[in-house]
Design a protein around this motif. Structure first.
Motif, mmCIF file in Angstrom:
data_model
loop_
_atom_site.group_PDB
_atom_site.id
_atom_site.type_symbol
_atom_site.label_atom_id
_atom_site.label_comp_id
_atom_site.label_asym_id
_atom_site.label_seq_id
_atom_site.Cartn_x
_atom_site.Cartn_y
_atom_site.Cartn_z
ATOM 1 N N MET A 75 41.943 41.461 44.703
ATOM 2 C CA MET A 75 40.871 42.260 44.573
ATOM 3 C C MET A 75 41.440 43.980 44.502
ATOM 4 O O MET A 75 42.316 44.042 45.347
ATOM 5 N N ASN A 76 41.134 44.329 43.447
ATOM 6 C CA ASN A 76 41.595 45.691 43.077
ATOM 7 C C ASN A 76 40.556 46.725 42.937
ATOM 8 O O ASN A 76 39.601 46.777 42.044
ATOM 9 N N PHE A 77 40.513 47.648 44.050
ATOM 10 C CA PHE A 77 39.499 48.764 44.137
ATOM 11 C C PHE A 77 39.948 50.002 43.431
ATOM 12 O O PHE A 77 40.781 50.179 43.967
ATOM 13 N N ILE A 78 39.418 50.501 42.537
ATOM 14 C CA ILE A 78 39.664 51.709 41.880
ATOM 15 C C ILE A 78 38.960 52.867 42.506
ATOM 16 O O ILE A 78 37.605 52.763 42.350
ATOM 17 N N THR A 79 39.568 53.713 43.081
ATOM 18 C CA THR A 79 38.770 54.808 43.504
ATOM 19 C C THR A 79 39.423 56.244 43.307
ATOM 20 O O THR A 79 40.380 56.251 42.442
ATOM 21 N N GLY A 80 38.609 57.153 43.534
ATOM 22 C CA GLY A 80 39.231 58.612 43.033
ATOM 23 C C GLY A 80 38.191 59.720 42.768
ATOM 24 O O GLY A 80 37.031 59.552 42.996
ATOM 25 N N HIS A 81 38.603 60.787 42.302
ATOM 26 C CA HIS A 81 37.617 62.185 42.083
ATOM 27 C C HIS A 81 37.020 61.419 40.963
ATOM 28 O O HIS A 81 37.380 60.919 39.826
ATOM 29 N N TYR A 82 35.719 61.911 40.675
ATOM 30 C CA TYR A 82 34.969 61.814 39.498
ATOM 31 C C TYR A 82 35.711 62.731 38.172
ATOM 32 O O TYR A 82 36.068 63.578 38.674
ATOM 33 N N GLY A 83 35.764 61.786 37.229
ATOM 34 C CA GLY A 83 36.294 62.364 35.926
ATOM 35 C C GLY A 83 37.965 62.207 36.129
ATOM 36 O O GLY A 83 38.557 62.961 35.456
ATOM 37 N N SER A 84 38.525 61.382 37.012
ATOM 38 C CA SER A 84 39.771 61.105 36.927
ATOM 39 C C SER A 84 40.308 59.962 36.013
ATOM 40 O O SER A 84 41.161 59.699 35.898
ATOM 41 N N GLY A 85 39.329 59.336 35.384
ATOM 42 C CA GLY A 85 39.317 58.457 34.690
ATOM 43 C C GLY A 85 39.498 56.883 35.067
ATOM 44 O O GLY A 85 39.948 56.099 34.628
ATOM 45 N N LYS A 86 38.821 56.803 36.307
ATOM 46 C CA LYS A 86 38.647 55.569 36.906
ATOM 47 C C LYS A 86 37.939 54.649 35.920
ATOM 48 O O LYS A 86 38.598 53.344 36.005
ATOM 49 N N SER A 87 36.941 54.858 35.456
ATOM 50 C CA SER A 87 36.176 53.744 34.585
ATOM 51 C C SER A 87 36.958 53.285 33.399
ATOM 52 O O SER A 87 37.362 52.054 33.221
ATOM 53 N N GLU A 88 37.602 54.163 32.805
ATOM 54 C CA GLU A 88 38.682 53.842 31.547
ATOM 55 C C GLU A 88 39.665 52.968 32.117
ATOM 56 O O GLU A 88 40.218 52.272 31.439
ATOM 57 N N PHE A 89 40.320 53.534 33.237
ATOM 58 C CA PHE A 89 41.391 52.825 33.717
ATOM 59 C C PHE A 89 41.155 51.322 33.960
ATOM 60 O O PHE A 89 41.662 50.420 33.952
ATOM 61 N N ALA A 90 39.934 51.344 34.947
ATOM 62 C CA ALA A 90 39.505 49.986 35.457
ATOM 63 C C ALA A 90 39.203 48.985 34.086
ATOM 64 O O ALA A 90 39.804 47.671 34.436
ATOM 65 N N ILE A 91 38.752 49.268 33.310
ATOM 66 C CA ILE A 91 38.399 48.372 31.966
ATOM 67 C C ILE A 91 39.765 47.910 31.280
ATOM 68 O O ILE A 91 39.981 46.868 31.136
ATOM 69 N N ASN A 92 40.606 48.927 31.228
ATOM 70 C CA ASN A 92 42.202 48.584 30.407
ATOM 71 C C ASN A 92 42.713 47.783 31.593
ATOM 72 O O ASN A 92 43.425 46.879 31.124
ATOM 73 N N PHE A 93 42.886 48.207 32.630
ATOM 74 C CA PHE A 93 43.629 47.438 33.884
ATOM 75 C C PHE A 93 43.010 46.064 33.832
ATOM 76 O O PHE A 93 43.652 44.794 33.901
ATOM 77 N N ALA A 94 41.665 45.851 33.813
ATOM 78 C CA ALA A 94 41.019 44.299 34.045
ATOM 79 C C ALA A 94 41.385 43.640 32.769
ATOM 80 O O ALA A 94 41.927 42.330 33.057
ATOM 81 N N LEU A 95 41.458 44.240 31.521
ATOM 82 C CA LEU A 95 41.803 43.547 30.316
ATOM 83 C C LEU A 95 43.358 43.084 30.686
ATOM 84 O O LEU A 95 43.863 41.977 30.284
ATOM 85 N N SER A 96 44.180 44.024 31.031
ATOM 86 C CA SER A 96 45.470 43.724 30.767
ATOM 87 C C SER A 96 46.231 42.684 31.887
ATOM 88 O O SER A 96 47.272 42.108 31.583
ATOM 89 N N ILE A 97 45.285 42.676 32.973
ATOM 90 C CA ILE A 97 45.768 41.613 34.186
ATOM 91 C C ILE A 97 45.087 40.295 33.815
ATOM 92 O O ILE A 97 45.452 39.487 34.763
ATOM 93 N N GLY A 98 44.244 40.431 33.037
ATOM 94 C CA GLY A 98 43.285 39.124 32.763
ATOM 95 C C GLY A 98 42.513 38.858 33.847
ATOM 96 O O GLY A 98 42.342 37.680 34.317
ATOM 97 N N ALA A 99 42.009 40.109 34.286
ATOM 98 C CA ALA A 99 41.132 39.691 35.483
ATOM 99 C C ALA A 99 39.737 38.948 35.163
ATOM 100 O O ALA A 99 39.437 38.703 33.919
ATOM 101 N N ALA A 100 39.231 38.082 35.969
ATOM 102 C CA ALA A 100 38.103 37.275 35.882
ATOM 103 C C ALA A 100 36.670 38.065 35.984
ATOM 104 O O ALA A 100 35.862 37.770 35.311
ATOM 105 N N PHE A 101 36.777 39.059 36.894
ATOM 106 C CA PHE A 101 35.662 39.950 37.069
ATOM 107 C C PHE A 101 35.952 41.366 37.061
ATOM 108 O O PHE A 101 36.938 41.798 37.512
#
Lengths: 215, 352
Positions: free
Chosen positions: A4-30
């Motif tokens: 389970m990987n929670f991505i947190t941080g300041h708004y505008g830190s790039g969390k959402s862009e990181f999260a989608i790229n991270f999920a794709l690169s690790i082959g996450a299910a959700f």
């Protein structure tokens, strides 16, 4: 990598862009979009991309209501725990966005969970170690969890250079010394990959999925 | 100064502080909430005023009060919130009070939606308040332009003793971009605020009520002399790739940004196309239309609304060139291909 990987941080830190790229690169299910703070540029805009990649997107939006700014969470957000599959959770910004984690408190296994703090050192509120520590404390208090690692996501969008990543790394190294946390990942725009030298943390190549090409 | 990465609404708030903001009054609405959020964090620490009003109507009247006392003051809102402020804006103009208004536009009419739109063009340029009045308005295309105009807006408002509006769509408010906050702003000689009712010395009256119609007419004539000066001096626009252009797209704000990508597509397709980008909405940059090359065969007006700026383009064009229209609305953003196609269609029709 934890399950389970929670991505947190300041708004505008790039969390959402990181999260989608991270999920794709690790082959996450959700990929779970828990951002109820931001009205635009949310993971929920990526339904087609996720479907093509067998990544199940659980969005906090009402179906077909991209323009909703209601703080609505889909009941499916609990699915990753019951199915016990590798998942990425994209939290909203700052303390307000982290609070939502409290509803998972009984389901979280500390051995299987990472809380990753995504930092862009070119953001005013996270430009210096003391500011970052202050924000981390507020987030931990609000969400009832301990941050387990750092993501160096220092960038100036498409203008980012290797030097910018090193600039962020230097600030985060100071943070490593003060908090005992480690830089676990570095987000690097895919176009920049051929130009970079060594960096701390595993490199996650980034494509800007939420930003239109003309923007 | 090194560039930093900011969200549009944050950049607006920071630039307002750099522009000398003394007092902010506002009421929350998406997609501009980061502006009051940012100001509530920073203004009190600087000994300045931040008030979350009980409504938009209250906020604009608080702006009236602060402006009347000589402060640099501002309110920010989004489309339906600005609609609620129209009465106050008319009073501000009538009483010749300087202030800055920011409209981060969302889809309408009514409550509409929270996604980006430019459908307040009429509201901004024609106004919804009563009487003969004008609001100077600027519509920047990116965060750097937004920051530069925000910083200058307070000077312009003080110079003319008139409200100045910065109008962006929600996308500009919400997007991230690099900005340099410390670029020089143009210098203006600003008159003393010897009219301000600041509570001491000679009696001063700030007022928009005139019981003598002859005096009210004189007041209106004087306001219009001021508006004429604004039309003379404050028209702003940018002409892009106009040399030997066959067609030109007229677009502002986010639509201009999408149009820039369309220009590249059209260049690849071998159709020379330029961009006329209004920066001031009122005064509408009519001057730009007298500088167009003889090679032009038509104009495409592109808006995130369904034909509002179109009227001003028709007035400025004075019947010279054929005009076509492309619009998306309700929060939908087009891809550059859609705009390019509209130009290609125009070209096909022109050669028939």
């Amino acid at each position: 990598m934890k399950k389970m990987n929670f991505i947190t941080g300041h708004y505008g830190s790039g969390k959402s862009e990181f999260a989608i790229n991270f999920a794709l690169s690790i082959g996450a299910a959700f990929l779970v979009d828990l951002d109820i703070v931001n009205p635009y540029f949310r993971t929920r805009e990526l339904e087609d991309l996720c479907a093509e990649n067998n990544l199940r997107l659980i969005s906090s939006s009402l179906t077909g209501a991209l323009g909703s700014d209601l703080p609505y969470i889909a009941k499916e957000v609990f699915l990753p725990f019951y199915e016990n599959l590798t998942s990425v959770f994209d939290l909203g910004g700052e303390a307000a966005g982290a609070r939502i984690v409290r509803q998972f408190s009984e389901l979280l296994d500390p051995q299987e969970t990472d809380f990753l703090f995504c930092v862009n050192c070119y953001r005013e509120e996270t430009a210096a170690p003391e500011k970052i520590i202050g924000m981390m404390e507020l987030i931990e208090k609000s969400g009832g969890f301990k941050i387990t690692g750092l993501i160096n996501n220092t960038n100036l969008l498409r203008e980012t250079s290797y030097g910018d990543l090193l600039y962020g790394e230097k600030i985060l190294e100071e943070l490593e010394r003060r908090t005992g946390l480690r830089i676990v990942y570095a987000g690097v725009h895919e176009k920049l990959l051929p130009e970079i030298g060594e960096l701390k943390g595993e490199i996650i190549p980034l494509k800007l999925y939420l930003r239109k090409t003309w923007l | 100064m090194k560039k930093i990465l900011m969200k549009g609404n944050e950049a607006i708030a920071r630039a307002a502080i750099l522009g000398g903001l003394d007092a902010f009054f506002g009421y929350p609405i998406t997609p501009q909430n980061e502006i009051p959020e940012y100001l509530s964090k920073h203004l009190p620490k600087m000994g300045k005023v931040f008030v979350q009003a009980e409504s938009e109507t209250a906020a604009i009247n608080m702006v009236y009060g602060a402006a009347a006392a000589g402060a640099r003051t501002m309110t920010t809102s989004s489309s339906p919130g600005i609609a609620l402020m129209q009465e106050g804006i008319s009073y501000l103009c009538g009483s010749e009070l300087p202030c800055v208004l920011v409209n981060v536009m969302r889809g309408g009419p009514g409550l509409g939606g929270i996604q980006p739109s430019q459908a307040d063009y009429y509201q901004i340029t024609r106004g919804g308040g009563n009487g003969d009045y004008r609001v100077l308005s600027f519509a920047p295309e990116n965060l750097q332009e937004t920051v530069d105009l925000m910083k200058e807006a307070f000077d312009i408002a003080d110079f003319y003793r008139n409200p100045v509006m910065i109008a962006v769509d929600g996308l500009i408010g919400q997007m991230m971009e690099t900005v340099d906050l410390h670029r020089e702003k143009p210098k203006r000689e600003l008159p003393d605020k010897d009219w301000a009712a600041c509570g001491s010395g000679k009696k001063r009256l700030v007022n928009s009520l005139y019981l003598d119609p002859a005096e009210l007419e004189r007041h209106n004539f004087r306001l219009f002399e001021k508006y004429r000066m604004m039309e003379e001096n404050e028209q702003r626009y940018e002409l892009v790739k106009m040399e030997e252009a066959e067609f030109a797209i007229v677009a502002y704000g986010t639509m201009a940004r999408i149009a820039r990508s369309a220009l590249e597509l059209l260049e690849e397709a071998g159709v020379k196309t330029g961009l006329i980008k209004p920066i001031s909405l009122w005064p509408f940059p009519k001057k730009a239309f007298s500088e167009l090359p003889a090679s032009l065969k038509g104009l495409l007006v592109a808006e995130l609304s369904l034909g509002q700026m179109l009227d001003d383009v028709k007035i400025a064009n004075e019947g010279r060139l054929p005009i076509a229209f492309f619009g998306r609305t309700g929060g939908m953003l087009p891809e550059p291909e859609e705009i390019a196609e509209a130009v290609l269609k125009m070209k096909a029709e022109a050669s028939q």
